[in-house]
Structures are given as structure tokens and as C-alpha cells.
Write an enzyme that holds these catalytic residues in place. Sequence first.
Site: not given
Ligand code: PMP
Length: 405
Positions: A202, A260, A222, A224, A349, A153, A71
Site C-alpha cells: 500500500q 513460466t 503488487s 494491482h 475478518c 491497508n 500474497t
Molecule cells: N498486502 C497488503 C498490505 C495488501 O493490501 C494486499 C491486498 N489487499 C496484499 C498484501 C495482497 O496482495 P495481492 O492481492 O497482490 O495478493
Amino acid sequence: MSIYFDHAATTPVSESVLNKMLPFFSAKFGNASSVHNFGHEALLAVDEARGTIKNFFNCEVDEIVFTSGATEANNLCLSGIIKSAKSREIEVPKIIISDIEHPSVIETCKELEGQGVTLEYLKVNKDGLVSVEDLVAKIDENTVLVSIMYVNNEIGSIQPIRELGKAIKKINENNDKAWRQAKVDKRGTRPNKIVFHTDATQAIRYLNCDMDWNYIDALTFSGHKIYGPKGIGALICKANVEIEPIIFGGGQEGGKRSGTLNVPGIVGLGKSIDDIKKFSQPMDLKKIEDLRQSLVDKISSEFFDIVLNGNYEKALPNIINFRIKNINAESLMIALDMKGIGISTGSACSLSKLTYSHVLNAIGLNADEARSSIRVSLGNASTEDEVTQFAAILKEVILQIKNLK
Ligand code: PMP
């Protein structure tokens, strides 16, 4: 019993990643910017992660900017590039994005639109794909940025990133040539090179993310989503991309993102990228493809009123989106949750005035169809057994919901 089929939302931190991160919370706690040995130890670990990421994406180490996730990386990329364009006196810069971008791209663009940027949306077809011809037709002399996600996603559609990148590169080369010919002193670089950015959040576990091969100028991802930690991600921005910071402070990350460094997070991110090379592509893909086939076969033979959303031939196999006639997806998700199964819906949404997924709307679903759609996303620990149990419980729950009507 519990079955986690929501890997597109997030993944667990893998054991290898966790083990690599742990010392950096306590024993090796230094600030990577400190000059003493404690800091140096942290910096070495950050450098190692940067090296891994550099090799994976085929970029330079100083082109990697660590952020708090995709994000923030998307915000930095879009806002930072526009800020820079404005400082080069491109008065009404234009951004082109697809209809199905993540909210972190769409909402940032809308914010920029309010500040005088022209925003154009590229339509997707029923498979969730943009076309190179449509993009080329939309590019004009004010276009400074094209941002198209690699993999969606919600429906998993894979965009033709390399073809899009190639087309943008050609336009840039032609514009450069014309600009140089028109210029008397022949020096400098054209002020409005079109930057090609992709949100690869993704995609990176499964697809080729070599930036040069794909003609990508900027890329976000990202931790996670790839068995790394939450709260860490990066923007990779090629050295020739003009970008200004949106967060100010101590000047970390070459001044592009102060704050940091999240050393444990960065160490984990590097390890999760390293593990992709070792374990996944293309082995995971084949396994997940087989699981998807099995899941689709099972649910299609059990229920006749299931329709797959998007086109599976043109999508990553870990994301399966389908609708079930006359079933409310929210109720289904809650009923499945009560049985220990985690999936998600495309019904929430926050974008525009839609009360259902902008992605499903863009591929042609009406509100009822979108509100009866669920997303199942598989991961590297998903098993055939889980797929079998899921199909059986799904059937049970649907019958339950139908009886309650
Ligand atoms: N872009 C896409 C395509 C995602 O699937 C996501 C997470 N749903 C994000 C951006 C946002 O990632 P983060 O949770 O690391 O901010």
C-alpha cells in the site's frame, strides 16, 4: 452515476500500462526462457521491467523475484526464510510481526507456528503504530525475521520503517561483533542474521521505498494497487538473505520461484512503477491530501456522530476509515452500492475468532464500533466533485437506514 472509492482494494490498469502490455499477449507472445528470437524478445521486455524496478527500490536485478502478487510474495518470504533457517539448524526460529499485518502475513505465520516456529506479535497503539523500543525488547537470539507492513491497508497508518530497519541493523552489527569475538577461526557469517521484511503493497505509490535508505532486507509489492495488472507482484530479497524456494519446477527466478514468467504482467508491473516516478510522488499525495480534507470536512459537518479511526496525521491520505454511530457498515455498503458507490467495510475478518476487523480491534475499537466502520480509499482519478456527491449520498443513505430502523 458511479463513484469508485475503493482504491486500496484494487486500481484500474492505467492506459499507459495497458498499452505497454498489449503486444505481449499476442504479437510478442514468446516464453522468456526460450532461446530463440521469440523468447529473446520477451526476455528483453522482462529485463527492461526488472531494470525499472531495480532503480526504484535501489536493489540489484537478481534480487527481484516475480510472483503472482503480494500474497505469494509474503508466503515465499516468510516460509522461505524459515525453511532456510531450519536448514541452518536454528531449531526454534522466531518471527516478530505487528498485530495489524495483512492476512497473507498473519496466516502464513500461523502455519509456520504449527511447524515449530515461535511467533510474537508487536502491539500497535491507537494510531495503528508499532514502537521501535517494543520491537527491540522482543528480539532475542532466536529471532530470524521481523515483518512489519509499511502502510496498513485498512487505516493507512505509516510505520516508522526506517527507524525499525536502523534498530535491527544495529542489533545485527552488535551480534556479528560478539559472534566474531567468540569464534576461534573468525570465518564465515553468523547463522541467524535478523531479516527485516516489509509488505510495502500500500506504500509504494506514495512513500520512499529505497531499500538501503530504509535498511530493508526484503520487500513485497503488487501490481494491482498501483494501476498495474492483477496477478503479478514481486518479492525483493537482498542477496545476503538466506531463502529457500516454496515452489519447484523449471528453476526460473534464480530457482527462487519456478514457473513460466508472466511476461505481460511483468511488463505492466514495470510500467506502473515507471509511472510512479513520472507522475505521482509527491504530486498525487498533495492532491489526495486536499481531497481527504474536503471529504472529512464535509462528512463531519453533515453528521455529528462520525468518528475517524486511527490518526490522520500518521496515515496515508488515500485511506480514510471512519465509523458512524448506530449504523451497520455492511448495510451502509450495500445501500451505497445500490447508488453506484463502491467503498468497503472493515467488518469481514477471517483471522482468529474475531468476527470483525483485526486491525480495528488492535487500535482499540470494540465490536460495535468496528461493525459500524467503513473504509473510503481515494485514487489518482478521484475528484472534488465525487467527494461532494459522496458526502451528499452518504447523508441520504444514512437517513434512509435510520428511518428504516
Ligand atoms: N498486502 C497488503 C498490505 C495488501 O493490501 C494486499 C491486498 N489487499 C496484499 C498484501 C495482497 O496482495 P495481492 O492481492 O497482490 O495478493
